[in-house]
Design a protein around this motif. Sequence first.
Motif, mmCIF file in Angstrom:
data_model
loop_
_atom_site.group_PDB
_atom_site.id
_atom_site.type_symbol
_atom_site.label_atom_id
_atom_site.label_comp_id
_atom_site.label_asym_id
_atom_site.label_seq_id
_atom_site.Cartn_x
_atom_site.Cartn_y
_atom_site.Cartn_z
ATOM 1 N N SER A 1 0.869 -1.197 0.000
ATOM 2 C CA SER A 1 0.000 0.000 0.000
ATOM 3 C C SER A 1 0.893 1.230 0.000
ATOM 4 C CB SER A 1 -0.933 0.034 1.229
ATOM 5 O OG SER A 1 -0.198 0.293 2.402
ATOM 6 N N GLY A 2 0.293 2.369 -0.293
ATOM 7 C CA GLY A 2 1.044 3.617 -0.199
ATOM 8 C C GLY A 2 1.456 3.880 1.244
ATOM 9 N N ILE B 1 5.187 4.613 2.899
ATOM 10 C CA ILE B 1 5.492 5.782 3.739
ATOM 11 C C ILE B 1 5.990 5.330 5.107
ATOM 12 C CG2 ILE B 1 4.449 7.785 4.896
ATOM 13 C CD1 ILE B 1 2.514 7.922 2.426
ATOM 14 N N TYR C 1 -1.833 13.885 3.401
ATOM 15 C CA TYR C 1 -2.791 12.779 3.413
ATOM 16 C C TYR C 1 -3.096 12.376 4.866
ATOM 17 C CZ TYR C 1 -4.800 8.203 2.998
ATOM 18 O OH TYR C 1 -5.632 7.131 3.149
ATOM 19 N N GLU D 1 4.323 16.853 0.780
ATOM 20 C CA GLU D 1 3.331 16.330 -0.163
ATOM 21 C C GLU D 1 2.921 17.498 -1.040
ATOM 22 O OE1 GLU D 1 0.126 13.769 1.422
ATOM 23 O OE2 GLU D 1 -1.194 15.021 0.199
ATOM 24 N N ASN E 1 -3.295 17.713 -0.719
ATOM 25 C CA ASN E 1 -4.617 17.139 -0.859
ATOM 26 C C ASN E 1 -5.492 17.676 0.280
ATOM 27 O OD1 ASN E 1 -6.790 15.377 -1.079
ATOM 28 N ND2 ASN E 1 -5.679 13.634 -0.240
ATOM 29 N N ASP F 1 6.050 12.883 -1.157
ATOM 30 C CA ASP F 1 4.937 12.053 -1.604
ATOM 31 C C ASP F 1 4.492 12.642 -2.942
ATOM 32 O OD1 ASP F 1 2.448 10.943 -2.158
ATOM 33 O OD2 ASP F 1 1.955 10.678 -0.041
ATOM 34 N N THR G 1 2.465 11.296 -5.178
ATOM 35 C CA THR G 1 1.258 10.620 -5.675
ATOM 36 C C THR G 1 0.424 11.499 -6.602
ATOM 37 O OG1 THR G 1 1.167 9.322 -3.643
ATOM 38 C CG2 THR G 1 -0.873 9.476 -4.894
ATOM 39 N N MET G 2 0.356 12.806 -6.306
ATOM 40 C CA MET G 2 -0.597 13.677 -7.005
ATOM 41 C C MET G 2 -0.175 14.072 -8.418
ATOM 42 S SD MET G 2 -3.006 14.074 -4.924
ATOM 43 C CE MET G 2 -3.366 13.997 -3.196
ATOM 44 N N SER H 1 1.536 6.417 -3.442
ATOM 45 C CA SER H 1 0.443 5.476 -3.379
ATOM 46 C C SER H 1 0.262 5.019 -4.825
ATOM 47 C CB SER H 1 -0.836 6.149 -2.872
ATOM 48 O OG SER H 1 -1.923 5.274 -3.099
ATOM 49 N N THR I 1 -1.734 2.966 -5.745
ATOM 50 C CA THR I 1 -3.183 2.772 -5.859
ATOM 51 C C THR I 1 -3.792 3.792 -6.816
ATOM 52 O OG1 THR I 1 -3.010 2.293 -3.488
ATOM 53 C CG2 THR I 1 -5.226 2.558 -4.377
ATOM 54 N N GLY J 1 -1.425 -0.401 -3.663
ATOM 55 C CA GLY J 1 0.027 -0.628 -3.716
ATOM 56 C C GLY J 1 0.790 0.632 -3.390
ATOM 57 N N LEU K 1 -8.234 8.610 -6.073
ATOM 58 C CA LEU K 1 -8.028 9.523 -7.206
ATOM 59 C C LEU K 1 -7.050 8.896 -8.193
ATOM 60 C CD1 LEU K 1 -4.953 11.223 -6.714
ATOM 61 C CD2 LEU K 1 -6.217 11.505 -4.599
HETATM 62 C C1 LIG Z 1 -1.172 11.543 -1.326
HETATM 63 C C2 LIG Z 1 -1.417 10.181 -0.761
HETATM 64 N N1 LIG Z 1 -0.413 9.533 -0.164
HETATM 65 C C3 LIG Z 1 -0.587 8.299 0.354
HETATM 66 C C4 LIG Z 1 -1.806 7.674 0.336
HETATM 67 C C5 LIG Z 1 -1.958 6.318 0.949
HETATM 68 O O1 LIG Z 1 -1.997 5.357 -0.054
HETATM 69 P P1 LIG Z 1 -2.691 3.925 0.074
HETATM 70 O O2 LIG Z 1 -4.166 4.149 0.212
HETATM 71 O O3 LIG Z 1 -2.294 3.240 -1.190
HETATM 72 O O4 LIG Z 1 -2.120 3.263 1.283
HETATM 73 C C6 LIG Z 1 -2.888 8.307 -0.278
HETATM 74 C C7 LIG Z 1 -4.215 7.653 -0.326
HETATM 75 O O5 LIG Z 1 -5.235 8.235 -0.594
HETATM 76 C C8 LIG Z 1 -2.691 9.602 -0.836
HETATM 77 O O6 LIG Z 1 -3.698 10.269 -1.422
#
Ligand SMILES: Cc1ncc(COP(=O)(O)O)c(C=O)c1O
Length: 400
Positions: free
Chosen positions: A86-87, A91, A112, A157, A161, A189, A191-192, A211, A213, A224, A344
């Motif tokens: 998972s994300g 982390i 997050y 981040e 978010n 992070d 992810t975005m 993330s 995911t 993931g 997202l």
């Molecule tokens: C910016 C960010 N980092 C980390 C995560 C955590 O990821 P995960 O749900 O894959 O554990 C999320 C989940 O929404 C996220 O939006």
Amino acid sequence: MLTRGFDPSLSVGSARPAVFRSSTYVFSSPEAAERAFDIMAGRAKPEPGEHVDLVYSRFNHPNAEILEDQIVPLEAGAQAALVFNSGMAAIMTALFAFLRPGDTIVYTVPIYGGTQKLIENFLHAWGVAGAPAPAGNAAEIDRAIRNAENLRVVLIETPANPTVIMTDIRRAAETAAGANREKPLVMVDNTMLGPAFQHPLELGADVVLYSATKYLSGFSDLIGGVALARERALIDKIRSMRSLFGNILQPDECWILDTRLPTIGLRMNRQSKNAQRIAERLHGNRKVRKVLYPTLFDDPEQRRIYEAQCQFPGAMFSIELRGGKPAAFQFLRTLKLARNAVSLGGVETLVCHPKTTTHSGFTEEQFAQAGVTDGLVRVSIGIEDWRDLLADFERALDAI
Ligand SMILES: Cc1ncc(COP(=O)(O)O)c(C=O)c1O
């Protein structure tokens, strides 16, 4: 990444990776087993080109190796990667690899919610001090970095978010490097906007976290996480934690995620173009007080950060509706194409109300500080036809 990181000769010639579901691996000799354990435990280093036997799938397995080798070329500046289940696992494991009781972690807020809880509720109890700094406010972030005692990690981040506020990664990395002491690690992070539109390692970050995911998997059908680093030694440290925690991504999920990587640029480009078109048109709607999107900010500092570190604005924006929570709920209820779900980055458009869902654990003070208001709706745009989506949004706004 289509041409790097996967060697068909190691998978009986298959053009795309096979799935290796074994939990354990047969050693080629007792000596090879001894050598594999010495290398795994860090007592020896592999020679260049040396074939080291696999051991056990909690430590490593072929699908994780293939996926990690294929993700590295996607992240500019990365030397090595690790995949997690998972994300949050990525982390958590990266933080545990470096933080010790008595250390401080500076982190941008909003961040997050899971990350925030991990730092404020969990790490705090283990003697790690968390020092929040407002995302996008370079002077405050500099101050937090300079004032922190035993600063070990700066976690950023960006965009944040759900407010999409951007933080200057290069400046934070320079401030972290400039403090007169052992340099803290800068983790982002990504992810975005990553891996297509923002490259933190090139801006001075040490570790990038995902993330997977979200955009990396892109179809809202697996959970993931990924960690990447500029230096292999950092990844080796995180890897030993992953082996202890047992949170490696499983072979089937690795294989699925691997199938998604070749299209990530295509998907993110389409999603970002769609989002830009829709955000621009919602900008003038009389039911909308504000659209939060990197290319629509008036603040010159936000525009500067966007120009300096992001290639495109991405698929996520938030809209603040006039009429607060009732307006937001009516909007969510009326949408037909966009679905009311958290998460997202997927090919399907998702919308949610952060104040009562993803960020519902915040205090009133944190809501105010983060700009999470009653009327705020977060939107993640997919790859549908943007005109259909715009019509859906406009119809739902009319219904308020
Ligand atoms: C910016 C960010 N980092 C980390 C995560 C955590 O990821 P995960 O749900 O894959 O554990 C999320 C989940 O929404 C996220 O939006």
